[in-house]
Motif scaffolding. Structure first.
Motif, short mmCIF file in Angstrom:
data_model
loop_
_atom_site.label_atom_id
_atom_site.label_comp_id
_atom_site.label_asym_id
_atom_site.label_seq_id
_atom_site.Cartn_x
_atom_site.Cartn_y
_atom_site.Cartn_z
N TYR A 72 15.05 52.53 -44.58
CA TYR A 72 14.11 53.41 -43.52
C TYR A 72 14.43 54.59 -42.43
O TYR A 72 13.51 56.09 -42.74
CB TYR A 72 12.96 52.32 -42.34
CG TYR A 72 11.81 53.39 -42.84
CD1 TYR A 72 11.06 53.35 -43.78
CD2 TYR A 72 11.38 53.60 -41.49
CE1 TYR A 72 9.69 53.86 -43.53
CE2 TYR A 72 9.55 54.39 -40.78
CZ TYR A 72 9.19 54.88 -42.72
OH TYR A 72 7.59 54.90 -42.55
N HIS A 286 12.07 56.24 -45.88
CA HIS A 286 11.51 56.97 -45.37
C HIS A 286 10.09 58.23 -46.36
O HIS A 286 9.17 58.37 -45.67
CB HIS A 286 11.85 57.20 -44.28
CG HIS A 286 10.99 57.48 -42.91
ND1 HIS A 286 9.99 56.77 -42.60
CD2 HIS A 286 10.94 58.76 -42.62
CE1 HIS A 286 9.37 58.13 -41.73
NE2 HIS A 286 9.58 59.01 -41.54
N TYR A 289 6.81 57.72 -47.10
CA TYR A 289 5.15 57.80 -45.91
C TYR A 289 5.16 58.90 -45.20
O TYR A 289 4.13 59.69 -45.30
CB TYR A 289 5.99 56.94 -45.18
CG TYR A 289 5.13 56.81 -43.45
CD1 TYR A 289 4.02 56.32 -43.08
CD2 TYR A 289 5.71 57.68 -41.85
CE1 TYR A 289 3.42 56.58 -41.96
CE2 TYR A 289 4.69 57.77 -41.23
CZ TYR A 289 4.12 57.97 -41.48
OH TYR A 289 3.18 57.60 -40.18
N TYR A 292 3.32 60.71 -47.67
CA TYR A 292 1.59 60.64 -47.29
C TYR A 292 0.79 61.31 -46.83
O TYR A 292 -0.12 60.81 -46.63
CB TYR A 292 1.93 58.85 -47.90
CG TYR A 292 0.57 58.17 -47.75
CD1 TYR A 292 -0.59 59.42 -48.16
CD2 TYR A 292 -0.07 56.98 -47.19
CE1 TYR A 292 -1.60 58.86 -48.87
CE2 TYR A 292 -1.65 56.30 -47.13
CZ TYR A 292 -1.92 57.23 -47.86
OH TYR A 292 -3.45 56.79 -48.14
N ASN A 318 -1.88 55.93 -39.65
CA ASN A 318 -0.69 54.40 -39.26
C ASN A 318 -1.22 52.83 -39.55
O ASN A 318 -0.54 51.92 -39.35
CB ASN A 318 -0.33 54.89 -37.66
CG ASN A 318 1.42 56.74 -38.17
OD1 ASN A 318 1.50 56.74 -39.72
ND2 ASN A 318 0.51 56.35 -37.40
N TRP A 321 -2.09 52.66 -42.60
CA TRP A 321 -1.00 52.29 -43.60
C TRP A 321 0.03 50.57 -42.80
O TRP A 321 0.46 50.15 -44.08
CB TRP A 321 -0.77 53.24 -43.44
CG TRP A 321 1.43 53.29 -43.94
CD1 TRP A 321 2.37 53.30 -43.73
CD2 TRP A 321 1.25 52.77 -45.33
NE1 TRP A 321 3.27 53.13 -44.65
CE2 TRP A 321 2.57 53.30 -45.65
CE3 TRP A 321 0.61 52.99 -46.68
CZ2 TRP A 321 3.48 53.36 -47.30
CZ3 TRP A 321 0.66 53.21 -47.93
CH2 TRP A 321 2.49 53.16 -48.25
N GLN A 322 -0.07 50.25 -41.78
CA GLN A 322 1.17 48.63 -41.78
C GLN A 322 0.11 47.79 -42.63
O GLN A 322 1.08 47.65 -42.77
CB GLN A 322 1.33 48.64 -40.26
CG GLN A 322 2.03 49.96 -39.19
CD GLN A 322 3.47 49.81 -39.75
OE1 GLN A 322 4.06 48.96 -39.98
NE2 GLN A 322 3.61 51.05 -40.41
N ASP A 337 7.53 52.75 -49.85
CA ASP A 337 8.00 53.77 -50.63
C ASP A 337 7.15 54.24 -51.72
O ASP A 337 6.78 55.65 -52.18
CB ASP A 337 9.29 54.10 -50.82
CG ASP A 337 9.85 55.63 -50.58
OD1 ASP A 337 9.22 56.10 -49.51
OD2 ASP A 337 10.38 56.01 -51.75
N ALA A 340 3.73 54.86 -50.79
CA ALA A 340 3.20 55.86 -50.67
C ALA A 340 2.81 57.34 -51.40
O ALA A 340 2.22 57.94 -51.58
CB ALA A 340 3.92 56.18 -49.49
#
Length: 475
Positions: A72, A286, A289, A292, A318, A321-322, A337, A340
């Motif tokens: 990430y 990463h 994300y 997005y 966030n 998203w988590q 990934d 997103a």
């Protein structure tokens, strides 16, 4: 009387100016950055989990977060942090502070050397001060993040490129490729930098009006050879082909060495990710994300109607998203990934107009001179500080534009290696950052790698403005 320093900076021999001014400025920068680091609150937070990854490298021996292998974040900065933590243990913040201090100081010195080789001692002094006391870099040095390292590596690449520009030595270009790989292992944005610089090199190598192009030069050279040896037309054609092939090989050889160095630098990271994730990843997981984050319906609605918000608060985005990563991706980084990217492209297809508007917004955020107001009731001292930073950057932008035009002119007319490097690699980095962060999430912090290059351009522009007799050189 004119003297020359070992680093190539020409000076007029004055006891104080040539002997003490540049070291005095370098010492002032070192002390200034030290003061910033010892103010309470420095290096106390880990917003991007670099120190977390470093801790697991030391304790578990793996590049992971909470025991889960990760790609990430790019690996180079956590590896340095892990080395510091292994050596300093409980005093790791002191070690990181020392690392940031020396990187910041080296960044200023590299900027000074570049500016000095283009425009002399006064430009060198100005570049050291501008790069060493840059507000963005000073603030970033207090964070456990990659800005300090990326700025140092970027200006180091530009400086080293100026050293190897006129050298056919393979190992020198190999080393430049390794440095570019180190940049990409610090921030994946740098992956596009060599290509942007290559495109700019082709543009600036195009013949101007009255110049011979490459084919004409080769033809005239081959004809001269044929005539001098009394050769036939066939001999002339053969000599043209041989000379063209030889010249082309000479031009391509440094590029091949550079590419080899770049591949060698990236190979261990890509191979590790192949073994761990079953896929060669030379960047990070990463990117989806950040793409997005920059292109989602909630952010687009903020752009349409901020409703009094000074900045978009992504906390709720966030949090959701988590949850999505946990439920739909099963905490799998590759799946998250891809997911997103898919969601971002879906938003873009549904709202193409807002996508274009958001691109312009992100580009402005990258280059905005005044930092965001985060508190609607901020104290007067904070407001004055923000606007002071804005005045600094507006002034620097103005002189940097003047300096860039002078540097381009000097690169093309005088074949100055430092000017050529600042033109191709410096401008290439500006183009790279602008292109990437027009699409991906953007803020002032993202332009940190370019800060020392801006300082060099601005120093050249200021020095030129201070000497009216030289203004004719820019014509």
């Amino acid at each position: 009387m004119i003297s020359f320093r070992p680093d190539g900076i020409s000076t007029t021999r004055r006891p104080f100016a040539s002997g003490q001014l540049l070291p005095a400025c370098a010492l002032a920068v070192l002390l200034g950055r030290l003061v910033v680091l010892v103010v309470p609150g420095a290096l106390t937070t880990d917003p991007d989990s670099y120190q977390h990854v470093a801790r697991e490298l030391v304790t578990r021996g793996s590049f992971s977060v909470d025991g889960r292998a990760t790609a990430y974040r790019p690996p180079l900065y956590p590896l340095l942090l892990a080395g510091i933590q292994a050596c300093c243990d409980g005093f790791w913040r002191v070690g990181v502070g020392a690392l940031h201090l020396m990187m910041g100081w080296a960044t200023a010195l590299c900027a000074g050397i570049l500016a000095g080789r283009v425009n002399g001692l006064r430009a060198a002094v100005l570049a050291v001060l501008l790069a060493g006391l840059d507000p963005l870099l000073l603030h970033s040095s207090r964070l456990v993040m990659t800005e300090t390292q990326s700025a140092f590596l970027a200006v180091l690449v530009v400086w080293f490129a100026s050293r190897v520009a006129n050298r056919p030595s393979g190992p020198a270009w190999l080393a430049l490729g390794l440095l570019l790989g180190a940049c990409a292992l610090t921030r994946p944005t740098f992956l596009l930098w060599p290509f942007a610089a290559g495109c700019l090199a082709l543009v600036f190598l195009m013949p101007r009006k009255g110049d011979k192009n490459f084919a004409d030069q080769m033809a005239s050279s081959s004809l001269d050879i044929g005539v001098s040896h009394g050769g036939t037309v066939v001999d002339q054609r053969r000599s043209w082909r041989a000379l063209s092939a030889t010249t082309l090989c000479q031009k391509l050889r440094p590029i091949l060495w550079l590419g080899l160095g770049f591949v060698l630098a990236m190979f261990p990271w890509g191979l590790r990710n192949l073994f761990v994730f079953g896929k060669v990843i030379i960047g990070t997981t990463h990117g989806g994300y950040t793409f997005y984050l920059a292109n989602n319906g909630e952010f687009y609605r903020f752009l349409q109607n901020p409703e009094g918000q000074l900045v978009w608060d992504a906390a709720e985005f966030n949090r959701r998203w988590q949850q999505t990563v946990a439920t739909e991706a099963g905490w799998n980084e590759l799946t998250a990934d891809r997911l997103a990217y898919d969601r971002a492209w879906k938003t873009i297809r549904e709202q193409p107009g807002m996508f274009l508007y958001s691109c312009a917004y992100r580009l402005f955020q990258l280059w905005r001179p005044v930092p965001h107001q985060l508190d609607p009731h901020e104290p007067l001292s904070v407001r004055l500080a923000r606007w002071g930073v804005g005045v600094f950057y507006l002034t620097e932008y103005l002189f940097a534009l003047i300096g860039l035009l002078l540097v381009i002119n000097r690169a093309r007319r005088e074949k100055n290696a430092s000017a050529w490097s600042l033109t191709v690699w410096g401008l290439g980095l500006a183009v790279t950052l602008s292109l990437v962060h027009t699409l991906y999430w953007s803020n002032i912090r993202m332009r940190a790698p370019l800060a020392p290059i801006l300082a060099v351009w601005a120093a050249v522009g200021i020095e030129w403005c201070l000497q009216p007799g030289r203004r004719g050189d820019a014509k």
